[in-house]
Design an enzyme around this catalytic site. Structure first.
Site, PDB file in Angstrom:
ATOM      1  CG  ASP A  43      -5.329  -6.046   4.056  1.00  0.00           C
ATOM      2  OD1 ASP A  43      -5.019  -4.844   4.078  1.00  0.00           O
ATOM      3  OD2 ASP A  43      -5.054  -6.846   4.964  1.00  0.00           O
ATOM      4  CG  ASP A 178      -1.886  -3.234   7.932  1.00  0.00           C
ATOM      5  OD1 ASP A 178      -1.610  -4.433   8.089  1.00  0.00           O
ATOM      6  OD2 ASP A 178      -2.596  -2.816   6.995  1.00  0.00           O
TER       7      ASP A 178
END
Ligand code: DX5
Ligand code: ZN
Length: 226
Positions: A43, A178
């Site tokens: 991320d 996610d």
């Protein structure tokens, strides 16, 4: 080919390093790999598109060298185009961008693919799948965000299972989910059509090997019942 193009109908687990110990990233990834993880979710946050700030291409390059798993960069940033060349050089296998802040999405996806990487789009909870209508030919996967991007450990937004189902009706591409994914929520998303289970806090809150394995198993059991 590539990870997403070769995935077929398999359910796979992807640890999100956001919740890992950043001082021991390689080891944290190995622990999740021992639990069956097949791809690493990386991320990237810029304190503009999202209020958080994480790591960039230098850390990605180190992690690529330290693991045999493909590294999938999720760019939660404004103006991703200026960062993409550095992530390509870092050796990541795939890059997803947020279409909400990617002004020239067609060009961005082509840039990712021209380097031989797989290209994805990640959709905020209120972003409709239809935003991708003219992007499909240039995409290898879709990420359905089941929390608002920015932080680990947020509550799962359950209606995102409906979005996965809608996407399943309009594309055969692999759907990644996610946010808030646990052994309890993974089956809902797999039943709806998701195949790549990204999990951060649920993996790293305990023993990553055990937690990753239980999420993957929960997802695979749900797939077998279909
Ligand atoms: C959130 C990130 C996620 C995050 C998920 O912006 O995109 O990948 O790590 O964290 P959990 O699994 O804790 O919801
Ligand atoms: Zn992510």
């Amino acid at each position: 080919m590539g990870f997403f193009r070769e995935l077929g109908d398999r359910v796979v687990g992807a640890p999100s390093i956001l919740s890992a110990d950043f001082a021991n990233l390689a080891e944290e990834v190995r622990r999740a790999e021992n639990g069956g993880a097949e791809i690493v979710h990386f991320d990237v946050m810029d304190n503009h598109f999202v209020p958080n700030l994480t790591v960039g291409p230098a850390v990605a390059a180190s992690l690529v060298r330290a693991t045999d798993l493909p590294v999938d960069a999720h760019l939660q940033v404004m103006r991703p185009d200026s960062l993409i060349p550095a992530f390509i050089a870092a050796g990541v296998a795939s890059i997803s961008v947020q279409p909400e802040v990617t002004v020239h999405l067609h060009r961005t996806l082509l840039m990712i693919r021209a380097a031989g990487l797989e290209a994805g789009c990640a959709l905020n909870p209120t972003t409709p799948p239809e935003i991708l209508e003219w992007a499909w030919p240039h995409l290898d996967y879709v990420n359905v965000m089941s929390v608002n991007p920015g932080f680990g450990g947020q509550a799962f937004i359950s209606e995102m299972a409906d979005k996965v189902q809608r996407l399943r009706e309009i594309t055969d591409l692999p759907i990644q989910v996610d946010g808030g994914i646990t052994a309890e929520t993974a089956p809902l998303m797999v039943r709806a059509g998701a195949r790549v289970l990204v999990a951060g806090s649920a993996v790293y809150r305990g023993d990553p090997t055990t937690e990753m394995r239980s999420i993957i198993e929960a997802g695979r059991e749900a797939a077998e019942e279909l």
